[in-house]
Motif scaffolding. Structure first.
Motif, mmCIF file in Angstrom:
data_model
loop_
_atom_site.group_PDB
_atom_site.id
_atom_site.type_symbol
_atom_site.label_atom_id
_atom_site.label_comp_id
_atom_site.label_asym_id
_atom_site.label_seq_id
_atom_site.Cartn_x
_atom_site.Cartn_y
_atom_site.Cartn_z
ATOM 1 N N ALA A 1 87.257 35.150 78.935
ATOM 2 C CA ALA A 1 88.076 36.367 78.877
ATOM 3 C C ALA A 1 89.143 36.395 79.964
ATOM 4 C CB ALA A 1 87.180 37.601 78.992
ATOM 5 N N VAL A 2 88.871 35.764 81.110
ATOM 6 C CA VAL A 2 89.859 35.753 82.198
ATOM 7 C C VAL A 2 90.599 34.417 82.270
ATOM 8 C CG1 VAL A 2 88.626 37.461 83.568
ATOM 9 C CG2 VAL A 2 88.118 35.040 83.900
ATOM 10 N N ALA B 1 79.477 35.465 86.851
ATOM 11 C CA ALA B 1 80.892 35.249 86.552
ATOM 12 C C ALA B 1 81.771 35.625 87.738
ATOM 13 C CB ALA B 1 81.295 36.058 85.320
ATOM 14 N N GLU B 2 81.482 36.772 88.373
ATOM 15 C CA GLU B 2 82.306 37.182 89.506
ATOM 16 C C GLU B 2 82.206 36.184 90.651
ATOM 17 O OE1 GLU B 2 83.036 41.369 91.595
ATOM 18 O OE2 GLU B 2 81.397 40.239 92.537
ATOM 19 N N MET B 3 80.986 35.693 90.904
ATOM 20 C CA MET B 3 80.818 34.728 91.990
ATOM 21 C C MET B 3 81.587 33.442 91.709
ATOM 22 S SD MET B 3 77.340 33.316 93.769
ATOM 23 C CE MET B 3 77.193 34.753 94.847
ATOM 24 N N ILE B 4 81.546 32.973 90.470
ATOM 25 C CA ILE B 4 82.287 31.764 90.113
ATOM 26 C C ILE B 4 83.786 31.990 90.285
ATOM 27 C CG2 ILE B 4 82.950 30.300 88.162
ATOM 28 C CD1 ILE B 4 80.000 30.543 87.210
ATOM 29 N N LEU C 1 77.889 34.585 79.986
ATOM 30 C CA LEU C 1 78.648 34.078 81.135
ATOM 31 C C LEU C 1 79.915 33.372 80.665
ATOM 32 C CD1 LEU C 1 79.094 33.211 84.090
ATOM 33 C CD2 LEU C 1 77.550 31.284 83.653
ATOM 34 N N ARG C 2 79.782 32.515 79.665
ATOM 35 C CA ARG C 2 80.952 31.783 79.168
ATOM 36 C C ARG C 2 81.980 32.738 78.573
ATOM 37 N NH1 ARG C 2 76.990 28.711 76.666
ATOM 38 N NH2 ARG C 2 77.927 29.056 74.615
#
Length: 430
Positions: A245-246, A142-145, A239-240
């Motif tokens: 959430a953001v 998630a952070e990388m995306i 992941l989704r």
């Protein structure tokens, strides 16, 4: 008379002012990578051929048809790198970077594939990529995306779509592979030539076919989601949840498989519709098995790569998005005395105003011809220094992009005037 030598097909020059766009693009992307705690690694452009056949997969299009491979004078088979991940993994193993560490690395440079040159796809192309090792959870995915989203936003690309999929484990992919082959074998004669070849070698790549008739056949084909193992389902769901959430929008694309055998679980692409068939500007995902394939311990890994030529093409469409002027200020000099004083003035301004792009006229010429060059340089302002200004201790200042008269300013105060205009703080030696 011998004919001129031209560049090799698919290997292009990058000329000013486009190089300025590249510089701004790369600087912005580097800053974001640094802000997320990634460190740069610089990798060789030539590797042993075995590195790519073992990591990418011997039946992939890249290894079978696209690599620039040659035998050197020692009889070793070497290859110009077609992508960056394999070399990064090799370097980490060779230098012990994975021992009790979780490195976050980035690299940039030229890659090479013998493909048919077209818009957004050259035989020598450039990528910026990042790899993270030792983290298995969806949190780093998630952070990388989100980091790639920030990178694209930083260069003004807000009309790209995030596509996601999960490829599961090798075992679940193998089960799906067999189901897909069984289904498509009934329609073999209706498949395009590439898909017929891939049916026995790399059938998942058929999902990525751009042929309309093949895509129509796939509408009723089994889906990979039906064959995912529970652990991969949970990983993808988490992941989704993190992206939701953001507030990061995405589209689940069940036919997103990527062109490299080493991917598993998370795969993602950022896609635009402004570059035709070559619409992917960033792609990545998990490749948890590659470190082990190359002789290391089983190590989870995730990474991505961005195609810089495609990003530049999109930026060039958005005129003015990245400023590529050659100069902020053009210094016009008339007379020998002015040329000598102008050299001192130019160096003083560069010292006092870090980042100011000042182009000093060289080669003489009339006032009119120098102003023509000043205008062609793209500079916003022209500084004028001639005999009268020298005698008065002043310098002329004219805005080249707006109407208005030339104004005089004291020589010892011109740095403050330019600093205020361009928002640059005067450098102090104290």
């Amino acid at each position: 008379m011998p004919s001129n030598i031209r560049s090799v097909r698919g290997f292009s020059d990058t000329l000013p002012p486009v190089t300025a766009t590249w510089q701004v693009l790369e600087a912005r992307l580097h800053r974001i990578l640094d802000g997320y705690g990634y460190q740069e690694i610089r990798l060789p452009q030539v590797e042993k051929t075995e590195l790519f056949s073992r990591s990418i997969g011997e039946v992939t299009d890249i290894v079978e048809k696209e690599m620039y491979t040659f035998e050197d004078r020692n009889g070793d088979s070497l290859t110009l790198r077609p992508e960056g991940t394999a070399g990064c993994v090799r370097a980490c193993l060779e230098h012990g970077l994975l021992h009790n560490q979780q490195p976050r690395l980035w690299y940039a440079g030229a890659m090479f594939r013998h493909e048919r040159p077209q818009k957004g796809r050259l035989r020598q192309f450039h990528q910026i990529g990042a790899e993270v090792f030792g983290l298995a959870g969806p949190d780093i995915d998630a952070e990388m995306i989100l980091m790639t989203a920030r990178m694209l936003a930083a260069i003004g690309l807000n009309d790209v779509e995030l596509q996601l999929n999960s490829l599961g484990t090798p075992e679940s992919r193998q089960a799906y592979r067999q189901a897909l082959v069984d289904y498509l074998s009934e329609f073999r004669d209706q498949l395009d030539a590439d898909s017929q070849r891939r049916l026995q070698t790399n059938p998942l790549r058929i999902l990525d076919s751009k042929v309309a008739e093949t895509q129509a056949l796939l509408d009723q084909a089994p889906t990979l989601e039906d064959y995912l193992d529970q652990a991969s389902r949970d990983h993808f769901a988490e992941l989704r949840e993190r992206l939701d959430a953001v507030g990061q929008p995405y589209v689940i694309n069940p036919r997103l498989v990527r062109g490299l055998d080493y991917y598993g679980r998370t795969v993602f692409e950022w896609v635009t519709h402004r570059l035709g068939a070559q619409g992917t500007v960033c792609a990545g995902g998990r490749y948890d098995g590659v470190v082990e394939q190359l002789g290391g311990r089983s190590t989870p890994a995730v990474g991505f790569a961005m195609g810089l030529e495609r990003l530049v093409a999109l930026i060039e469409e958005n005129q003015g998005l990245v400023r590529a002027d050659q100069a902020d200020v053009y210094l016009v000099l008339l007379g020998n005395a002015a040329e000598r004083e102008g050299l001192r003035l130019a160096e003083r301004l560069r010292n006092d105003l870090p980042g100011l792009r000042l182009l000093m006229h060289c080669g003489g010429g009339s006032f009119k011809s120098q102003f023509k060059r000043a205008d062609r340089s793209g500079a916003q302002l022209a500084l004028v220094l001639a005999d009268q200004e020298l005698a008065d201790g002043t310098v002329g200042l004219k805005n080249l992009r707006e109407s208005g008269e030339q104004r005089s300013h004291p020589l010892d105060g011109i740095a403050a005037v330019l600093g205020e205009h361009f928002g640059i703080t005067i450098h102090s030696e104290d």
